[in-house]
Design a protein around this motif. Sequence first.
Motif, short mmCIF file in Angstrom:
data_model
loop_
_atom_site.label_atom_id
_atom_site.label_comp_id
_atom_site.label_asym_id
_atom_site.label_seq_id
_atom_site.Cartn_x
_atom_site.Cartn_y
_atom_site.Cartn_z
N ASP A 1 -46.44 29.50 18.36
CA ASP A 1 -47.61 29.01 19.29
C ASP A 1 -47.39 27.49 18.91
O ASP A 1 -47.63 26.86 20.07
CB ASP A 1 -48.99 29.41 18.83
CG ASP A 1 -49.30 31.06 19.18
OD1 ASP A 1 -49.29 31.30 20.51
OD2 ASP A 1 -48.97 31.76 18.35
N LYS B 1 -55.47 33.06 22.95
CA LYS B 1 -54.13 33.36 23.61
C LYS B 1 -53.23 32.43 23.10
O LYS B 1 -52.04 32.59 23.74
CB LYS B 1 -54.41 33.45 25.18
CG LYS B 1 -55.26 34.43 25.43
CD LYS B 1 -55.56 34.49 27.02
CE LYS B 1 -56.40 35.89 27.49
NZ LYS B 1 -56.50 35.78 29.03
N SER C 1 -53.18 25.95 23.95
CA SER C 1 -53.93 25.55 25.20
C SER C 1 -53.62 24.01 25.62
O SER C 1 -53.79 23.72 27.01
CB SER C 1 -55.46 25.92 25.21
OG SER C 1 -55.95 25.26 24.24
#
Length: 384
Positions: free
Chosen positions: A209, A255, A258
């Motif tokens: 990520d 998720k 961002s």
Amino acid sequence: MRLLHTADWHLGRLFHNLSLLEDQRHVLNQLLDIIDRDAVDAVLIAGDIYDRSVPPAAAVTLLDDVLGELCEKRGLPVIMISGNHDGAERLGFGARHLRQAGLHILSDLSAFDRPVTLSIKGVEVEVDVFGIPYADPEYVRSQFSVDVRDFDSAHRYLVERINTQRQAGRPTILMSHCFVDGGSASDSERPLTLGGAESVAWEPMQSFDYVALGHLHGPQYRGGEHIRYSGSLLKYSFSEANQRKGVTLVDIGPKGLSQIEHRPLTPRREVRVLEGELAELLAQGSTDAQADDYVLVRLTDRHAILDPMGKLREVYPNVLHLEKPGMLEARGRQQLDRERLQFSALDMFSDFFSQTSGDTMSDEQASAMRELITTLSREQESQP
């Protein structure tokens, strides 16, 4: 969850034999201000915390002060990995006990595939952070008994091992101190190896990520905006004069990534390169509002100058380096003129003789002129 990514503090660094400790303290205070103002939840430091493996006592004290502000006063988790400038064993002293205070020092390569799980009170997401401390291929080969022969294969092996430990559905961050292929380097970065085989591929890191990198001093990313160098705290060479130093804020949600934002740091003194003739620079310095900056001067004067550094430091007290490209250019042209005289002067004189007399030189005249030119060339070459 908001994370602050920083790297390459190089505490204890000397810049042309001048200590930068107070300059480092100045920008680290700004880092603390950013943490307070932007409500940072955790801090990632991607290696080269110190400038050398045995740091000066004052540098250790400064690090202790900053970590006290972060872990003790603010209660923030701090995760740091060792870089090629750090002594991994010294940096990692007391690491097992310091975890309870929120300080996670990842300098032991044998534990590289065990994540630090950030679970912040009041924050809905948990994040796993894996850290790869700096290690050369020989050390990786010895530690894990694997056939890796260069930095890329060693790093690829470590990343693949980490991938087997990731939890599905949980955001994961990788920290690494390495030279990613295609990155833009600076003069102040110590090469990881001789011969240029120090780079690693970014592709194996693509699935994380966020990748918090250290080693390269200029803020940049490779392969994707989430594979990023925050850059160093300060400009540690004149080759970095045009870089925008700062830290990186990273927002991670359930998720994944961002948002990424750069926050600039303002140095106590800037690093600048000035170029021009001495008289121009002296006039400029007398009214320069930033005359205390760290300065490299390139003089374009083509004649010898008595004590140019002394004169410059009357207006720019922190001139740290002086170059004289004007003098070198003048010497180069002088040598070129001598070569032209030696190889083409006879043809030039022959053309001149023909135009003025309307006739060509005889063999005797050409021989006499050749001898004269050779004698003049030798006399010039013997001059300093």
